[in-house]
Write a protein that holds these residues in place. Sequence first.
Motif, PDB file in Angstrom:
ATOM      1  N   LYS A 122       2.479 -29.484 -21.500  1.00  0.00           N
ATOM      2  CA  LYS A 122       2.064 -28.294 -20.775  1.00  0.00           C
ATOM      3  C   LYS A 122       3.237 -27.621 -20.067  1.00  0.00           C
ATOM      4  CE  LYS A 122      -2.445 -28.841 -21.530  1.00  0.00           C
ATOM      5  NZ  LYS A 122      -2.460 -30.071 -22.323  1.00  0.00           N
ATOM      6  N   GLN A 161       0.711 -23.567 -17.137  1.00  0.00           N
ATOM      7  CA  GLN A 161      -0.512 -24.226 -17.588  1.00  0.00           C
ATOM      8  C   GLN A 161      -0.927 -25.325 -16.620  1.00  0.00           C
ATOM      9  OE1 GLN A 161       0.974 -25.280 -21.571  1.00  0.00           O
ATOM     10  NE2 GLN A 161      -0.801 -24.245 -22.456  1.00  0.00           N
ATOM     11  N   ILE A 162       0.047 -26.068 -16.138  1.00  0.00           N
ATOM     12  CA  ILE A 162      -0.242 -27.165 -15.204  1.00  0.00           C
ATOM     13  C   ILE A 162      -0.850 -26.628 -13.921  1.00  0.00           C
ATOM     14  CG2 ILE A 162       0.841 -28.916 -13.726  1.00  0.00           C
ATOM     15  CD1 ILE A 162       2.806 -29.424 -16.077  1.00  0.00           C
ATOM     16  N   GLU A 163      -0.341 -25.507 -13.448  1.00  0.00           N
ATOM     17  CA  GLU A 163      -0.885 -24.942 -12.218  1.00  0.00           C
ATOM     18  C   GLU A 163      -2.330 -24.497 -12.420  1.00  0.00           C
ATOM     19  OE1 GLU A 163      -1.211 -24.579  -8.489  1.00  0.00           O
ATOM     20  OE2 GLU A 163       0.642 -25.343  -9.381  1.00  0.00           O
ATOM     21  N   MET A 193      -4.362 -25.854 -14.572  1.00  0.00           N
ATOM     22  CA  MET A 193      -5.113 -27.101 -14.676  1.00  0.00           C
ATOM     23  C   MET A 193      -5.440 -27.663 -13.296  1.00  0.00           C
ATOM     24  SD  MET A 193      -5.740 -28.208 -17.866  1.00  0.00           S
ATOM     25  CE  MET A 193      -5.799 -29.996 -17.771  1.00  0.00           C
ATOM     26  N   ARG A 194      -4.470 -27.621 -12.391  1.00  0.00           N
ATOM     27  CA  ARG A 194      -4.705 -28.120 -11.021  1.00  0.00           C
ATOM     28  C   ARG A 194      -5.863 -27.361 -10.365  1.00  0.00           C
ATOM     29  NH1 ARG A 194       1.270 -28.271 -10.295  1.00  0.00           N
ATOM     30  NH2 ARG A 194       1.876 -30.484 -10.333  1.00  0.00           N
ATOM     31  N   GLY A 232      -6.988 -29.262 -21.952  1.00  0.00           N
ATOM     32  CA  GLY A 232      -6.186 -28.151 -21.432  1.00  0.00           C
ATOM     33  C   GLY A 232      -6.862 -26.861 -21.823  1.00  0.00           C
ATOM     34  N   GLY A 249       4.228 -34.012 -18.695  1.00  0.00           N
ATOM     35  CA  GLY A 249       3.647 -32.733 -19.061  1.00  0.00           C
ATOM     36  C   GLY A 249       2.384 -32.838 -19.884  1.00  0.00           C
ATOM     37  N   THR A 294      -1.526 -33.824 -20.527  1.00  0.00           N
ATOM     38  CA  THR A 294      -2.763 -33.970 -19.746  1.00  0.00           C
ATOM     39  C   THR A 294      -3.840 -34.561 -20.650  1.00  0.00           C
ATOM     40  OG1 THR A 294      -3.387 -31.669 -20.253  1.00  0.00           O
ATOM     41  CG2 THR A 294      -2.293 -32.071 -18.148  1.00  0.00           C
ATOM     42  N   LEU A 330      -2.428 -35.907 -15.282  1.00  0.00           N
ATOM     43  CA  LEU A 330      -1.178 -35.281 -15.696  1.00  0.00           C
ATOM     44  C   LEU A 330      -0.075 -36.335 -15.637  1.00  0.00           C
ATOM     45  CD1 LEU A 330       0.846 -32.877 -16.201  1.00  0.00           C
ATOM     46  CD2 LEU A 330       0.912 -32.628 -13.689  1.00  0.00           C
ATOM     47  N   THR A 365       3.517 -37.229 -15.048  1.00  0.00           N
ATOM     48  CA  THR A 365       4.656 -36.605 -14.372  1.00  0.00           C
ATOM     49  C   THR A 365       5.950 -37.320 -14.771  1.00  0.00           C
ATOM     50  OG1 THR A 365       4.556 -38.062 -12.434  1.00  0.00           O
ATOM     51  CG2 THR A 365       3.134 -36.094 -12.423  1.00  0.00           C
ATOM     52  N   LEU A 404      -5.496 -35.139 -11.429  1.00  0.00           N
ATOM     53  CA  LEU A 404      -5.844 -33.746 -11.159  1.00  0.00           C
ATOM     54  C   LEU A 404      -7.259 -33.596 -10.599  1.00  0.00           C
ATOM     55  CD1 LEU A 404      -4.305 -32.069 -14.350  1.00  0.00           C
ATOM     56  CD2 LEU A 404      -3.303 -32.225 -12.061  1.00  0.00           C
TER      57      LEU A 404
END
Length: 394
Positions: A138, A142-144, A146-147, A304, A328, A330, A369, A371, A378
């Motif tokens: 991601k 995209q991660i933001e 997802m959060r 995702g 990265g 998920t 996620l 890291t 998440l």
Amino acid sequence: MGGGSEAAESTFSCARCGKPAHLQCPKCVELKLPREDAAFCSQDCFKESWSSHKAVHLKSKVSSVETGATDDSWLYCLKKGQARTSKLPHFDWTGTLRPNPISSKRTVPAHVDQPDWAIDGIPKVEPNSDLQHVVEIKTPEQIERMRETCRIAREVLDAAALIIRPGITTDEIDRVVHEATVAAGGYPSPLNYHFFPKSCCTSVNEVICHGIPDARKLEDGDIVNVDVTVCYKGVHGDLNETYFVGNVDEASRKLVQCTYECLEKAISLVKPGVRYREIGEVISRHASMSGLSVVKSYCGHGIGELFHCAPNIPHYARNKAVGVMKAGQTFTIEPMINAGVWRDRMWPDGWTVVTADGKRSAQFEHTLLVTETGVEVLTARLPTSPNVFPWLNL
């Protein structure tokens, strides 16, 4: 039930005792049913007949399979959600639970962005995506998203947890999930996904997963899993928890706690370089130490912009999952742990998965996620999450 209306003529006989009838069931009038089956001589006969007579109303709302009728409210589900019937389907039930009629599909406001299955029940992008075979890394953007989506999903599940008690129907849980999701600007991902008829899954007692919310009232001593997925800003967030309903026996408490611990132990492994197959090893080890078994037919999954994609995360030992975790990525981990054998059966609705021996099953799930240094949960519990698990207070 309200009293009858004076609509039947004396040429009709009472449906209960055969005497001349002067009353008619108002619901039968509304549904335009045959008058001879709806006539009664007195309020007393009407009331005495109600428990059997009300079945006439249900039968009038026949399934789309039988007549093509469009009114599908409060009927049994068939064909993975594509059909309804007024009769309890025949099945060699494995436990004491039975399906109940389900309400009609809930609507989502037009201003809410909807996935490509929302209208016709068929995912278009997901099945043919390269991400069914390649695990996506991601982007920060995209991660933001997802959060944000996963936090909403957590808040929706917490709202459902607050109403769980004896006497509440699983349909009412679905209503809360649906309304909370829509209020946050999201779409309940399960709704019409491959024709699933509801906005969340509610799996009671021997149901392993994918239970359909229906008219059954939760009973004291039940356990119920609520599985929530929210689609928001183009991404999905997925989690579930198993809750106690009233006073639950000790065996069920140990089953639910062990399942929670299985997920926690699995999450503690997650970091770059770990093989996906190791997740199943730690889950199976912990479950077997308590004399419990791990379901093999269903697994965790990538998530995702797609609801389900690579990688698959089996929860049982000696699985054949390939690949290693990378920062990265998920995905979900969602162990299903049974009190008896691990094998499962499918109900006639095409969705509800139950234990083969009728014994209870529990499940917990998080979206994770990977890291650079480990893992971020998440869908983690919030300070505001209801305090419903006794072991968290120790």
